[in-house]
Structures are given as structure tokens and as C-alpha cells.
Design a protein around this motif. Structure first.
Motif, PDB file in Angstrom:
ATOM      1  N   ALA A  31       0.838  -1.190   0.000  1.00  0.00           N
ATOM      2  CA  ALA A  31       0.000   0.000   0.000  1.00  0.00           C
ATOM      3  C   ALA A  31       0.882   1.253   0.000  1.00  0.00           C
ATOM      4  O   ALA A  31       0.387   2.359   0.102  1.00  0.00           O
ATOM      5  CB  ALA A  31      -0.925  -0.003   1.225  1.00  0.00           C
ATOM      6  N   ASP A  74     -22.038  -1.096   6.714  1.00  0.00           N
ATOM      7  CA  ASP A  74     -22.745  -0.190   5.819  1.00  0.00           C
ATOM      8  C   ASP A  74     -23.839  -0.931   5.060  1.00  0.00           C
ATOM      9  O   ASP A  74     -23.815  -2.165   4.937  1.00  0.00           O
ATOM     10  CB  ASP A  74     -21.753   0.436   4.826  1.00  0.00           C
ATOM     11  CG  ASP A  74     -20.705   1.283   5.532  1.00  0.00           C
ATOM     12  OD1 ASP A  74     -21.105   2.177   6.300  1.00  0.00           O
ATOM     13  OD2 ASP A  74     -19.503   1.047   5.314  1.00  0.00           O
ATOM     14  N   ASP A  77     -23.513  -4.295   2.885  1.00  0.00           N
ATOM     15  CA  ASP A  77     -22.385  -5.145   3.265  1.00  0.00           C
ATOM     16  C   ASP A  77     -22.897  -6.555   3.520  1.00  0.00           C
ATOM     17  O   ASP A  77     -24.060  -6.761   3.881  1.00  0.00           O
ATOM     18  CB  ASP A  77     -21.705  -4.633   4.541  1.00  0.00           C
ATOM     19  CG  ASP A  77     -20.832  -3.421   4.309  1.00  0.00           C
ATOM     20  OD1 ASP A  77     -20.611  -3.046   3.143  1.00  0.00           O
ATOM     21  OD2 ASP A  77     -20.372  -2.839   5.313  1.00  0.00           O
ATOM     22  N   LYS A 144     -17.099  -6.280   2.292  1.00  0.00           N
ATOM     23  CA  LYS A 144     -17.489  -5.000   1.695  1.00  0.00           C
ATOM     24  C   LYS A 144     -17.135  -4.970   0.215  1.00  0.00           C
ATOM     25  O   LYS A 144     -16.162  -5.580  -0.210  1.00  0.00           O
ATOM     26  CB  LYS A 144     -16.734  -3.850   2.355  1.00  0.00           C
ATOM     27  CG  LYS A 144     -17.057  -3.691   3.809  1.00  0.00           C
ATOM     28  CD  LYS A 144     -16.292  -2.499   4.348  1.00  0.00           C
ATOM     29  CE  LYS A 144     -16.924  -2.014   5.613  1.00  0.00           C
ATOM     30  NZ  LYS A 144     -18.254  -1.487   5.467  1.00  0.00           N
ATOM     31  N   LYS A 145     -17.932  -4.211  -0.540  1.00  0.00           N
ATOM     32  CA  LYS A 145     -17.566  -3.895  -1.928  1.00  0.00           C
ATOM     33  C   LYS A 145     -16.801  -2.582  -1.898  1.00  0.00           C
ATOM     34  O   LYS A 145     -17.065  -1.719  -1.077  1.00  0.00           O
ATOM     35  CB  LYS A 145     -18.811  -3.738  -2.792  1.00  0.00           C
ATOM     36  CG  LYS A 145     -19.472  -5.055  -3.104  1.00  0.00           C
ATOM     37  CD  LYS A 145     -20.580  -4.837  -4.098  1.00  0.00           C
ATOM     38  CE  LYS A 145     -21.223  -6.166  -4.422  1.00  0.00           C
ATOM     39  NZ  LYS A 145     -22.305  -6.016  -5.406  1.00  0.00           N
ATOM     40  N   VAL A 146     -15.884  -2.446  -2.798  1.00  0.00           N
ATOM     41  CA  VAL A 146     -15.102  -1.218  -2.871  1.00  0.00           C
ATOM     42  C   VAL A 146     -15.675  -0.324  -3.948  1.00  0.00           C
ATOM     43  O   VAL A 146     -16.132  -0.736  -4.956  1.00  0.00           O
ATOM     44  CB  VAL A 146     -13.616  -1.512  -3.189  1.00  0.00           C
ATOM     45  CG1 VAL A 146     -12.800  -0.249  -3.154  1.00  0.00           C
ATOM     46  CG2 VAL A 146     -13.055  -2.504  -2.211  1.00  0.00           C
TER      47      VAL A 146
END
Length: 146
Positions: A31, A74, A77, A144-146
Motif C-alpha cells: 500500500a 454499511d 455489506d 465490503k464492496k469497494v
């Protein structure tokens, strides 16, 4: 304050069969600065095998609503829920309350059990003898989806 209206929960069972899985690159993804690829290994990985400890008691469900956003849950999710885990104070639980499912943090105090939302726009729900209430399972992971 927003309504604490509960919505139906769609449940899915995990497929923990040994067929396939996604490709897994076992080097870690930087990252920060790009990492050299000379030593990367490729294998397959099943998220069900990683996220599901008790396949007979584990289910998936999709979050519907905003009451748990400050806990990182969220709308839309995917939750991993294990029904075999003990419901303890401060755990995030999927509960069946008066005919509907909800996900909240358990707050167990001397004066009773509360379902604590993680959004200041929602009020805690105190569980009373009049409620039809079951702690259905404990959330172990969120996808989660990004």
C-alpha cells in the motif's frame, strides 16, 4: 431521530466445498511503494474456508440500513454470522425482535439487555419481557464492496 424500523434479512448459507476458489497471490500487496514481483507465489483461496469456522451454524446476510455505520457495517455489506458463538456484552449480534431481524451491538447491563445502534441518529432498544426476542447469531466478519 430516525426510525428504528427493522427490515427483513435475507440469509445465505456458505458453500465450503473444496472445488476451486479464487487465485491468491501470497506476497502481500504494497500500500506504499510498489513491491518487486520476483518471489510471488500463486495458489487458490476460498473465502468460505477462511471466514467460516462452523459451517453447519454459519450464514451470510446482507445489511439493510444505516444504524451500524459507525461500527463499519454499511448498507449492502455482507455479514458472516455464526449461530454457535456465545452472545456476550459488546458483541455485534443478529437478533430476531418482534418478528423482524436486526443487527446491533449487545449491551448487557444490570438493568437489562439493550440493542445498541452504532449511529447517533438511532436510539438504543431496551429488551423487555413483552418482546419476542432471540439472539440469532454473532457477526464474525463483514465483506465490503469497494
Amino acid at each position: 431521530m430516525l426510525s428504528t424500523h427493522l427490515k427483513p434479512l435475507a440469509l445465505f448459507t456458505p458453500d465450503v466445498s473444496d472445488h476451486g476458489g479464487a487465485v491468491f497471490i501470497d506476497t502481500g500487496i504494497s500500500a506504499g511503494f510498489p513491491a518487486p514481483v520476483e518471489d510471488f507465489q500463486q495458489e487458490t483461496l476460498s473465502l468460505d474456508n477462511m471466514l467460516v469456522k462452523n459451517k453447519a451454524t454459519t450464514f451470510y446476510a446482507r445489511v439493510s440500513g444505516q444504524s451500524m455505520i459507525d461500527a463499519g457495517l454499511d448498507d449492502n455489506d455482507l455479514l458472516v454470522i455464526d449461530r454457535s458463538l456465545e452472545p456476550l456484552h459488546n458483541k455485534i449480534a443478529v437478533c430476531f425482535l418482534d418478528g423482524e431481524f436486526t443487527v446491533k451491538r449487545l449491551r448487557v447491563e444490570k438493568d437489562g439487555v439493550w440493542l445498541q445502534p452504532e449511529n447517533i441518529n438511532y436510539s438504543p432498544i431496551q429488551i423487555t419481557a413483552e418482546n419476542d426476542f432471540v439472539i440469532w447469531g454473532i457477526v464474525t466478519n463483514v465483506i465490503k464492496k469497494v
